[in-house]
Write a protein that holds these residues in place. Structure first.
Motif, mmCIF file in Angstrom:
data_model
loop_
_atom_site.group_PDB
_atom_site.id
_atom_site.type_symbol
_atom_site.label_atom_id
_atom_site.label_comp_id
_atom_site.label_asym_id
_atom_site.label_seq_id
_atom_site.Cartn_x
_atom_site.Cartn_y
_atom_site.Cartn_z
ATOM 1 N N ASP A 1 0.825 -1.210 0.000
ATOM 2 C CA ASP A 1 0.000 0.000 0.000
ATOM 3 C C ASP A 1 0.861 1.262 0.000
ATOM 4 O O ASP A 1 0.401 2.326 -0.399
ATOM 5 C CB ASP A 1 -0.980 0.010 1.168
ATOM 6 C CG ASP A 1 -0.301 0.003 2.522
ATOM 7 O OD1 ASP A 1 0.841 -0.516 2.638
ATOM 8 O OD2 ASP A 1 -0.912 0.487 3.488
ATOM 9 N N ASN A 2 2.107 1.163 0.415
ATOM 10 C CA ASN A 2 3.026 2.309 0.404
ATOM 11 C C ASN A 2 3.829 2.413 -0.884
ATOM 12 O O ASN A 2 4.436 3.439 -1.143
ATOM 13 C CB ASN A 2 4.013 2.226 1.575
ATOM 14 C CG ASN A 2 3.354 2.495 2.899
ATOM 15 O OD1 ASN A 2 2.274 3.063 2.965
ATOM 16 N ND2 ASN A 2 3.991 2.066 3.965
ATOM 17 N N ALA A 3 3.882 1.341 -1.648
ATOM 18 C CA ALA A 3 4.697 1.324 -2.864
ATOM 19 C C ALA A 3 4.056 0.377 -3.877
ATOM 20 O O ALA A 3 4.532 -0.726 -4.106
ATOM 21 C CB ALA A 3 6.123 0.880 -2.539
ATOM 22 N N LEU A 4 2.968 0.844 -4.472
ATOM 23 C CA LEU A 4 2.274 0.015 -5.458
ATOM 24 C C LEU A 4 3.092 -0.081 -6.739
ATOM 25 O O LEU A 4 3.604 0.917 -7.223
ATOM 26 C CB LEU A 4 0.914 0.622 -5.789
ATOM 27 C CG LEU A 4 -0.171 0.443 -4.744
ATOM 28 C CD1 LEU A 4 -1.361 1.340 -5.063
ATOM 29 C CD2 LEU A 4 -0.604 -1.004 -4.671
ATOM 30 N N PRO A 5 3.202 -1.276 -7.279
ATOM 31 C CA PRO A 5 3.877 -1.417 -8.566
ATOM 32 C C PRO A 5 3.098 -0.666 -9.652
ATOM 33 O O PRO A 5 1.874 -0.550 -9.588
ATOM 34 C CB PRO A 5 3.846 -2.915 -8.838
ATOM 35 C CG PRO A 5 3.473 -3.563 -7.570
ATOM 36 C CD PRO A 5 2.739 -2.562 -6.761
ATOM 37 N N ASP A 6 3.813 -0.166 -10.636
ATOM 38 C CA ASP A 6 3.146 0.529 -11.737
ATOM 39 C C ASP A 6 3.487 -0.099 -13.080
ATOM 40 O O ASP A 6 3.395 0.533 -14.108
ATOM 41 C CB ASP A 6 3.474 2.016 -11.732
ATOM 42 C CG ASP A 6 4.959 2.289 -11.902
ATOM 43 O OD1 ASP A 6 5.740 1.331 -12.067
ATOM 44 O OD2 ASP A 6 5.337 3.469 -11.875
ATOM 45 N N GLY A 7 3.884 -1.341 -13.049
ATOM 46 C CA GLY A 7 4.256 -2.034 -14.273
ATOM 47 C C GLY A 7 5.764 -2.054 -14.430
ATOM 48 O O GLY A 7 6.504 -1.606 -13.566
ATOM 49 N N GLY A 8 6.219 -2.577 -15.537
ATOM 50 C CA GLY A 8 7.649 -2.672 -15.780
ATOM 51 C C GLY A 8 8.208 -3.954 -15.197
ATOM 52 O O GLY A 8 7.503 -4.934 -15.011
ATOM 53 N N SER A 9 9.483 -3.911 -14.867
ATOM 54 C CA SER A 9 10.142 -5.116 -14.350
ATOM 55 C C SER A 9 10.222 -5.095 -12.829
ATOM 56 O O SER A 9 10.151 -4.032 -12.205
ATOM 57 C CB SER A 9 11.556 -5.221 -14.916
ATOM 58 O OG SER A 9 12.399 -4.264 -14.307
ATOM 59 N N LEU A 10 10.410 -6.266 -12.253
ATOM 60 C CA LEU A 10 10.576 -6.379 -10.807
ATOM 61 C C LEU A 10 11.829 -5.638 -10.356
ATOM 62 O O LEU A 10 11.812 -4.964 -9.320
ATOM 63 C CB LEU A 10 10.652 -7.858 -10.397
ATOM 64 C CG LEU A 10 10.949 -8.135 -8.923
ATOM 65 C CD1 LEU A 10 9.914 -7.480 -8.016
ATOM 66 C CD2 LEU A 10 11.012 -9.642 -8.682
ATOM 67 N N LEU A 11 12.900 -5.724 -11.108
ATOM 68 C CA LEU A 11 14.131 -5.034 -10.727
ATOM 69 C C LEU A 11 13.931 -3.526 -10.710
ATOM 70 O O LEU A 11 14.348 -2.847 -9.762
ATOM 71 C CB LEU A 11 15.282 -5.415 -11.665
ATOM 72 C CG LEU A 11 16.635 -4.813 -11.318
ATOM 73 C CD1 LEU A 11 17.073 -5.218 -9.902
ATOM 74 C CD2 LEU A 11 17.684 -5.238 -12.345
ATOM 75 N N ARG A 12 13.253 -2.976 -11.719
ATOM 76 C CA ARG A 12 12.983 -1.534 -11.737
ATOM 77 C C ARG A 12 12.109 -1.125 -10.553
ATOM 78 O O ARG A 12 12.381 -0.146 -9.854
ATOM 79 C CB ARG A 12 12.314 -1.131 -13.047
ATOM 80 C CG ARG A 12 12.229 0.400 -13.184
ATOM 81 C CD ARG A 12 11.463 0.852 -14.408
ATOM 82 N NE ARG A 12 10.265 1.484 -13.869
ATOM 83 C CZ ARG A 12 9.047 1.277 -14.279
ATOM 84 N NH1 ARG A 12 8.798 0.465 -15.255
ATOM 85 N NH2 ARG A 12 8.037 1.889 -13.715
ATOM 86 N N TYR A 13 11.061 -1.900 -10.290
ATOM 87 C CA TYR A 13 10.186 -1.631 -9.154
ATOM 88 C C TYR A 13 10.975 -1.673 -7.854
ATOM 89 O O TYR A 13 10.835 -0.791 -7.002
ATOM 90 C CB TYR A 13 9.041 -2.658 -9.136
ATOM 91 C CG TYR A 13 8.224 -2.660 -7.879
ATOM 92 C CD1 TYR A 13 7.429 -1.575 -7.536
ATOM 93 C CD2 TYR A 13 8.233 -3.756 -7.019
ATOM 94 C CE1 TYR A 13 6.667 -1.576 -6.372
ATOM 95 C CE2 TYR A 13 7.476 -3.774 -5.868
ATOM 96 C CZ TYR A 13 6.692 -2.679 -5.544
ATOM 97 O OH TYR A 13 5.954 -2.687 -4.394
ATOM 98 N N SER A 14 11.818 -2.682 -7.712
ATOM 99 C CA SER A 14 12.613 -2.837 -6.484
ATOM 100 C C SER A 14 13.523 -1.636 -6.264
ATOM 101 O O SER A 14 13.639 -1.140 -5.137
ATOM 102 C CB SER A 14 13.451 -4.118 -6.552
ATOM 103 O OG SER A 14 12.617 -5.238 -6.719
ATOM 104 N N ARG A 15 14.163 -1.190 -7.297
ATOM 105 C CA ARG A 15 15.106 -0.067 -7.180
ATOM 106 C C ARG A 15 14.401 1.277 -7.048
ATOM 107 O O ARG A 15 14.716 2.063 -6.171
ATOM 108 C CB ARG A 15 16.050 -0.062 -8.380
ATOM 109 C CG ARG A 15 17.046 -1.196 -8.335
ATOM 110 C CD ARG A 15 17.980 -1.178 -9.514
ATOM 111 N NE ARG A 15 18.994 -2.207 -9.371
ATOM 112 C CZ ARG A 15 19.781 -2.605 -10.350
ATOM 113 N NH1 ARG A 15 19.681 -2.061 -11.555
ATOM 114 N NH2 ARG A 15 20.675 -3.550 -10.128
ATOM 115 N N GLU A 16 13.442 1.526 -7.933
ATOM 116 C CA GLU A 16 12.834 2.860 -7.995
ATOM 117 C C GLU A 16 11.762 3.100 -6.944
ATOM 118 O O GLU A 16 11.639 4.204 -6.428
ATOM 119 C CB GLU A 16 12.259 3.107 -9.392
ATOM 120 C CG GLU A 16 13.336 3.185 -10.460
ATOM 121 C CD GLU A 16 12.776 3.374 -11.854
ATOM 122 O OE1 GLU A 16 11.542 3.600 -11.996
ATOM 123 O OE2 GLU A 16 13.565 3.298 -12.813
#
Length: 170
Positions: A40-55
């Motif tokens: 709920d604090n960091a919803l994914p917005d698509g893309g890759s898991l690595l990008r989501y993890s980092r950004e």
């Protein structure tokens, strides 16, 4: 052998996040690496898991890899709270769910990393994506479900009295 995936569910406000908080503390005190995440604090917005993890999560790598590296070959646990937030967030979309599934599957595939997830019972039963994930053959034989039941008034009053709080109406 302990389950690879533990699914904690209950009604809204039933204490799931509190259980995960205590679990994180207990695991850490016992010397295990625990990596807690709140969707709920960091919803994914698509893309890759690595990008989501980092950004969005601010991690140097994916949660499963971070947990494995921090654990140094010992057992680790990735704890995901508010799995149902992907359903209700403004970014609810197939790409957001796809990244969430990438996260869950990466943890499940990691040799020494277990997964604990929490969401509302309503959502695990009603949301097609959550239900499909929970019922998939890859998960079923490694899944343990734990339902957090509602507390009754007597339990709450006893806890308040034990903490030396005044209980209204008594």
């Amino acid at each position: 052998q302990s389950p690879k995936v533990v699914l904690i569910h209950g009604a809204a406000g039933s204490g799931k996040s509190g259980v995960l908080y205590e679990l994180t503390n207990l695991l850490s005190e016992a010397g295990y690496c625990a990596v807690p995440l709140r969707l709920d604090n960091a919803l994914p917005d698509g893309g890759s898991l690595l990008r989501y993890s980092r950004e969005q999560l601010g991690l140097p790598d994916t949660p499963d890899r971070c947990a494995a590296k921090l654990a140094g070959g010992k057992r680790a646990v990735v704890i995901v709270d508010h799995l149902d937030a992907v359903r209700w967030g403004n970014v609810h979309s197939n790409p957001a769910w796809d990244v969430t599934v990438q996260l869950l599957e990466a943890v499940i595939r990691s040799a020494n990393v277990s997964l604990v997830v929490a969401c509302r019972t309503f959502d695990i039963k009603d949301d097609p994506n959550l239900r499909k994930w929970k019922d998939s053959q890859d998960i079923q034989h490694r899944l343990q479900e734990v339902e957090i039941p509602p507390l009754d008034v007597a339990q709450v009053e006893a806890a308040l009295r034990a903490a030396n709080y005044a209980v209204p109406g008594t």
